[in-house]
Each structure stands twice: as C-alpha cells, then as structure tokens.
Design an enzyme around this catalytic site. Structure first.
Site, PDB file in Angstrom:
ATOM      1  N   CYS A   1      52.620  66.230 -15.721  1.00 49.23           N
ATOM      2  CA  CYS A   1      51.533  66.354 -15.457  1.00 49.23           C
ATOM      3  C   CYS A   1      51.610  64.187 -14.692  1.00 49.23           C
ATOM      4  O   CYS A   1      50.990  64.028 -13.739  1.00 49.23           O
ATOM      5  CB  CYS A   1      50.472  66.536 -15.361  1.00 49.23           C
ATOM      6  SG  CYS A   1      50.483  65.664 -17.421  1.00 49.23           S
TER       7      CYS A   1
ATOM      8  N   GLU B   1      42.259  68.986 -18.606  1.00 48.37           N
ATOM      9  CA  GLU B   1      43.322  67.482 -18.633  1.00 48.37           C
ATOM     10  C   GLU B   1      43.742  68.423 -17.610  1.00 48.37           C
ATOM     11  O   GLU B   1      44.771  69.494 -17.817  1.00 48.37           O
ATOM     12  CB  GLU B   1      44.794  67.930 -19.723  1.00 48.37           C
ATOM     13  CG  GLU B   1      43.618  67.150 -20.561  1.00 48.37           C
ATOM     14  CD  GLU B   1      43.657  66.056 -20.682  1.00 48.37           C
ATOM     15  OE1 GLU B   1      44.090  66.055 -19.908  1.00 48.37           O
ATOM     16  OE2 GLU B   1      42.603  65.103 -21.684  1.00 48.37           O
TER      17      GLU B   1
END
Ligand code: NAD
Length: 475
Positions: A284, A250
């Site tokens: 993010c 990720e």
C-alpha cells in the site's frame, strides 16, 4: 514442511464443521502447498463466542502478564525468523529478502506493544469550580474482529493482534485466503507462548462476505480492524454501521514520488527503487506515480531504468532473486492489463512491459510519457511498474499528487526546505522527505481521505482498542 492448516477456536485446532478445504498455492510454480479448513459462518460465530467468554478474564489479567505473553511471542519469532520467512515466500511469492524483512518487521509489533501494555494511562482533573472530580480511565473495547490482506500476511496480523491483546481485548483473526498459512503460524506462536483459550481465534471462511457479515452482527463484537482495499473497506464500514462498531481502516494507497529541482539524482533513484520495489511493488506504501522536475527527468529516467534492469527476477526461495512472484496469476494479469491500457493511451515502454513464462511473475517495468489522470495513475498498480510524469512548477506537482481519492503516503526528494514545503502541502497520512521506508512500529501508520481511518503502531495503535470512561464524583 508441515503447516498448521486448521481453524483455531477456543484454544483448539479443528477443521470446519462442513469439513471442506481450500487449496493454498505457491504462486511461483502453481503447486499446491496445503489445503486449509473452510470455516462456516457458524464456525466464525463460535470463534466470536469463544472470544466473548475469554474477555472478562483476559481484560482483568495484569498488564505485566499480558505484556510478557507478547514478549514471549517476540522471542519465539526472533528464534524462528527463517521458518516464518519460508512460509511467507511459499504462499505469497515475494523475494526472500522481502519475506525476511517482513518477518523482522512483524515481530517488532509484539515487542513494541509488550512495552505499551504496561503504559495505559488515564486522566484526573477537578472541575473548574473545584467541586467535582473528573476521572478518566481507559478500558479494552471488547471482542475485536481483525481482517487482513495477503501482501504482508504476517505484519498486518501482528500489527493488530499485539495492540489488541496489550489493551486487554480478545480477537478473531480472518486472514486473506491466499495466505492463511502465515496467519496460522502466527496464531500457533501465540498458543505456544501461552495465550489462554479463546483470547486469539483464527477463521478462514469461503465465501468470506457472509461470514464476516455474521460476525459484525454478533452483539459481542465491538471492534473491526481491517487492512485491505478501499473497495472492501467501504463495504465493511456499511456492515459495521448496523451495530455501530468502532472501525479502524487501513486501506489502499496511490503514493506519489516527487523529485524536485535540485534533488540529488543518485539519492532519489536509490529511494525510488526502495519505495517502488519493496515487496515487489505489492505494498500500500508503494510509489505509484513518479512526478519528476523536467530538469532532471531524463537523467532520473536513465538511472532508474538502469537500476530496474539490474533487478533479478525469479522464485523467492532463491535468495539471489530480488523480485519474486506476484501473489497469483490473476494479480499478475491485473498489472499487465493496467500497463497495456497505459501503452494504448500513449505511454512509452522503456523497460519490461510484458509478462512471459510460467508462474505469477511480472518483469520490472518503466513507462515514460504517462499522462496524469490516466487509469494507471488513478489505480493502485501493486506491481513492479514505474510511471514517469514530468512537471515544471512544484505547485503542479502538489496538485497532481493530491489529485486522488487516496491519501496514505507520499515521498518527496529534493533540497530539504523545498521538500518540507511540498511534504506539508500533500494530503497524506505519511510523507517521506528524502527517505523511502516509513514503516516503523514506533510511528503512527495510517492514511487520510479514502486511505483509511485511525492509526496503527506507535502509542496511537493501542488507543484503537481502548475506550475512554469518564467517572464523575464529588471532590
Ligand atoms: P482485499 O480488500 O481484497 O482483501 C482484504 C481482506 O478482506 C482479505 O482478508 C479478504 O478475504 C477480505 N475480504 C474481501 N472481500 C470481503 C468482503 N466482501 N467482506 C469481508 N471481507 C472481505 O485486499 P487484498 O487484495 O488482500 O490486499 C491488497 C489491498 O490491501 C491493497 O488495496 C492495499 O493497498 C491494501 N493494504 C493496505 C495497507 C495499509 O496499511 N493501509 C496495508 C497492506 C495492504
């Protein structure tokens, strides 16, 4: 407040073998909150060995029992949400509301994967000729190394620990050195909920790279689950290649926020504030680049600037503040340098644009006349900075949105049909259409391109920790 601040290996809290410690700093005022034990590479290998010893019994533990352990963690975290909130604010600096939202989001992974633990299925079919049986079962992949970042110190840990344990894997967690106290608190909750010795382990090496490398070269390790920057993700994929370790990644994002002609401006601005300012921009998923149709650009810019100017900045412990500190002075300086370079390149400061005073604070900032392709549009800003870019043709918006190595998330605001057309054309693992928060334990979270490999949460999240086994037999 007293914090758990040691390593947790084989069911025991202990200092590192070299008895060294590193400071954990409150970024709002620079004070030392605690010191944390440094793990040597040898300590990290002890943790892997403990996870290896615990694996046979844990993977054979009935799914219902594994599920109930996770459910107990959820219950404890629900009862203690303000304790976790306080620890997150203290070491990460984020605003109280963001920390509370994270505490709630983090515990949901325990509830979700408590439910998934008892639903691990398989497959059965006959060969086309009807003379053979094809049975497919799924088994835990094995000892898993989990490496997590500082920006969501609780949720990024629970999003990995919960599916790993649900699948029957044992784990070693390596949190970010900025935020080890939240990670230790989560591990303490697992201990109190009754996790058997060796099933979860916590290590905090310094320096990090040699210790993680050592773990990824231990023959028992079969899984790496990493959340962090694309840069470090690339390095770890190289490390994982030596032993062909299954890797879930990720990684970073560079989210475009597209406002199409005909969009409701008030709604788009409300969405923009959430997509940009959730977690103070240190996400993010944070909107990084705003592409706005020229017919709406001025109105959108005025209203967004007004909303940004109402954001109250200050220490996260005061619940009145909407925007806390960045995680460190170094991180604040990175944001400041990106803004300065953009301004040198012709961007116009509409709001903010300069840090002042003590602590790792950066003010809400709006930059207009930003050039697509300039450094600030290619780099994760990770702070409270809006960059505005106009477009006339939606095809240009799609082209600019896709003009990045990243592909984690995008946001599109506009008439639903048009927004859906653009959403389908953007290369991202997740797209919000007239919606600004996509994080949901029930949805597959993850990126395309250099934003990652694999998905977390949802039914997919547990698959990352399972391996298929095909057993062939005669009918
Ligand atoms: P980072 O990559 O610097 O660090 C992440 C983790 O890796 C930390 O635990 C760190 O100690 C460790 N690490 C750093 N260098 C290492 C090395 N050489 N070998 C082994 N381990 C190493 O990231 P960060 O600054 O902590 O977090 C911010 C980044 O995380 C951003 O890029 C953000 O987009 C990303 N992120 C992604 C997601 C997602 O789900 N895609 C979620 C949150 C954060």
């Amino acid at each position: 407040m007293t914090y758990l601040n040691d390593l947790f290996i084989d069911g025991t809290w202990r200092p590192g073998t070299e008895d060294r410690r590193f400071p954990v700093i409150d970024p709002a005022d620079g004070t030392e909150l605690a010191t944390f034990a440094v793990a040597t590479p040898g300590d990290c290998l002890d943790a892997v060995a403990a996870a290896e010893r615990a694996l046979p019994a844990w993977s054979a533990t009935p799914p219902r029992e594994r599920s109930e352990l996770l459910r107990r963690c959820y219950e404890i975290l629900a009862a203690e949400e303000l304790t976790m909130t306080d620890i997150i604010v203290s070491e990460n600096g984020k605003a109280h509301a963001d920390a509370l939202a994270e505490a709630r989001y983090a515990r949901e992974f325990f509830r979700w994967f408590a439910e998934e633990a008892v639903r691990i299925g398989g497959d059965f079919r006959l060969s086309p000729a009807g003379d053979k049986r094809i049975t497919v079962t799924r088994q835990p992949i094995g000892v898993s190394v989990l490496v997590t970042p500082w920006n969501f110190p609780a949720a990024m840990a629970t999003r990995k620990i919960a599916p790993a344990l649900a699948a029957g894997c044992t784990v070693v967690l390596k949190p970010a050195s900025e935020t080890p106290l939240t990670a230790a608190y989560v591990i303490g909750v697992l201990e109190r909920a009754g996790a058997p010795s060796g099933v979860v382990n916590l290590v905090t090496p310094a320096p990090t790279a040699p210790a993680v490398r050592a773990m990824l070269h231990h023959p028992a390790v079969r899984k790496l689950s990493f959340t962090g920057s694309t840069e470090v993700g690339r390095l770890l994929l190289h490390e994982a290649a030596d032993n062909v370790i299954s890797s879930s990644m990720e990684l970073g994002g560079n989210a475009p926020f597209v406002v199409l002609e005909g969009a409701d401006v008030a709604d788009s601005v409300a969405g923009a504030m959430v997509a940009k300012m959730r977690n103070g921009g240190s996400a993010c998923t944070a909107a990084n680049r705003f592409y706005v149709h020229t017919s709406l650009l001025e109105e959108f810019s005025t209203e967004l600037t007004a909303a940004m100017s109402r954001v109250r900045t200050g220490p996260g412990h005061d619940p009145e503040n909407d925007l806390g500190a960045l995680v460190s002075v170094a991180e604040r300086d990175k944001v400041a340098a990106l803004v300065d370079t953009a301004v040198d390149g012709g961007a116009r400061v509409v709001l903010g644009g300069a840090a002042s005073g003590a602590g790792a604070f950066y003010p809400p900032t709006v930059l207009a006349d930003v050039t697509h392709g300039s450094e600030i549009t290619r780099t994760e800003i990770f702070g409270p900075v809006v960059t505005l870019i106009g477009f006339d043709d939606p095809a240009d918006a799609v082209r600019m949105a896709n003009d990045t190595i990243y592909g984690l998330i995008a946001y599109v605001y506009g008439p639903p049909g048009d927004a859906m057309t653009v959403a389908l054309a953007i290369d991202a693992g997740m797209v919000g259409v007239n919606r600004a928060v996509l994080s949901d334990p029930a949805a597959p979270f993850g990126g395309m391109k250099q934003s990652g490999l694999g998905r977390e949460g949802s039914a997919e999240g547990i698959e990352e920790f399972l391996e298929e086994k095909y057993i062939g037999s005669p009918v």
